[in-house]
Write a protein that holds these residues in place. Structure first.
Motif, PDB file in Angstrom:
ATOM      1  N   TYR A 158      15.394  30.570  22.613  1.00 55.37           N
ATOM      2  CA  TYR A 158      14.942  29.956  21.377  1.00 55.37           C
ATOM      3  C   TYR A 158      14.563  28.488  21.554  1.00 55.37           C
TER       4      TYR A 158
ATOM      5  N   MET B 263      17.380  32.844  13.778  1.00 52.23           N
ATOM      6  CA  MET B 263      16.514  31.705  13.662  1.00 52.23           C
ATOM      7  C   MET B 263      15.061  32.143  13.734  1.00 52.23           C
TER       8      MET B 263
ATOM      9  N   ALA C 195      13.133  22.323  12.458  1.00 47.95           N
ATOM     10  CA  ALA C 195      14.414  21.722  12.820  1.00 47.95           C
ATOM     11  C   ALA C 195      14.283  20.857  14.070  1.00 47.95           C
TER      12      ALA C 195
ATOM     13  N   SER D  54      11.388  27.899  11.312  1.00 46.61           N
ATOM     14  CA  SER D  54      12.532  27.041  10.995  1.00 46.61           C
ATOM     15  C   SER D  54      12.994  26.264  12.214  1.00 46.61           C
ATOM     16  N   LEU D  55      12.890  26.860  13.395  1.00 43.77           N
ATOM     17  CA  LEU D  55      13.255  26.132  14.609  1.00 43.77           C
ATOM     18  C   LEU D  55      12.273  25.015  14.898  1.00 43.77           C
TER      19      LEU D  55
ATOM     20  N   ALA E 278      11.567  25.859  19.902  1.00 44.63           N
ATOM     21  CA  ALA E 278      12.043  24.697  19.140  1.00 44.63           C
ATOM     22  C   ALA E 278      11.143  23.485  19.325  1.00 44.63           C
TER      23      ALA E 278
ATOM     24  N   GLN F 230      22.436  25.663  10.965  1.00 43.39           N
ATOM     25  CA  GLN F 230      22.423  26.245  12.312  1.00 43.39           C
ATOM     26  C   GLN F 230      21.116  25.918  13.035  1.00 43.39           C
ATOM     27  N   ASP F 231      20.000  25.954  12.334  1.00 40.80           N
ATOM     28  CA  ASP F 231      18.716  25.643  12.966  1.00 40.80           C
ATOM     29  C   ASP F 231      18.658  24.187  13.425  1.00 40.80           C
TER      30      ASP F 231
ATOM     31  N   VAL G 129      15.895  23.837   5.779  1.00 36.68           N
ATOM     32  CA  VAL G 129      16.187  24.720   6.901  1.00 36.68           C
ATOM     33  C   VAL G 129      17.698  24.894   6.960  1.00 36.68           C
ATOM     34  N   THR G 130      18.165  25.786   7.817  1.00 33.61           N
ATOM     35  CA  THR G 130      19.603  26.008   7.895  1.00 33.61           C
ATOM     36  C   THR G 130      20.281  24.958   8.771  1.00 33.61           C
TER      37      THR G 130
END
Length: 130
Positions: free
Chosen positions: A124, A1, A9, A5-6, A128, A83-84, A80-81
């Motif tokens: 992380y 990540m 997200a 992107s975090l 975020a 997962q993110d 974004v992903t």
């Protein structure tokens, strides 16, 4: 990540924290959460932390499918992903929805029970919310 992107997200996931409020869960799942047999995970999904019946296990799987669909939709719209989005939602859920006595899990670690203080979130999660 990645940090960027975090951050994106996290901003997007703020509305997803209410995906499965207690009122949307059956009494069986709500009871399992209250007892610590089902708990929130840092990856944004519910997990089985103890012994539960097939009905509770099935409902947890159904809730997670709905969460993944919401994460996938939002990730696709925002570039974004999945997962993110899921991880950002997990950070917010762990910090705001898990009550004392409820179970939670960070990463591949073991299940823990929330005490009176805040949960020590994964590193992380610090990025975020920025």
């Amino acid at each position: 990540m990645t940090r960027t992107s975090l951050m994106i997200a996290a901003a997007l996931a703020s509305g997803l924290v209410s995906l499965t409020p207690a009122s949307a869960q059956s009494g069986a799942v709500a009871g399992a959460v209250a007892s610590g047999a089902v708990g929130e995970q840092a990856d944004g999904y519910l997990g089985i932390a103890g012994s539960v019946g097939a009905d509770v296990r099935s409902e947890v799987e159904s809730i997670n499918i709905k969460r993944r669909a919401a994460y996938t939709d939002l990730a696709g719209k925002r570039g974004v992903t999945v997962q993110d989005v899921a991880a950002a939602t997990g950070c917010q859920t762990l910090s705001s929805r898990v009550k004392p006595g409820q179970a939670y899990r960070i990463g591949a670690g073991g299940w823990q029970t929330k005490g009176a203080g805040p949960i020590a979130l994964p590193p992380y999660c610090a990025t975020a919310g920025q």
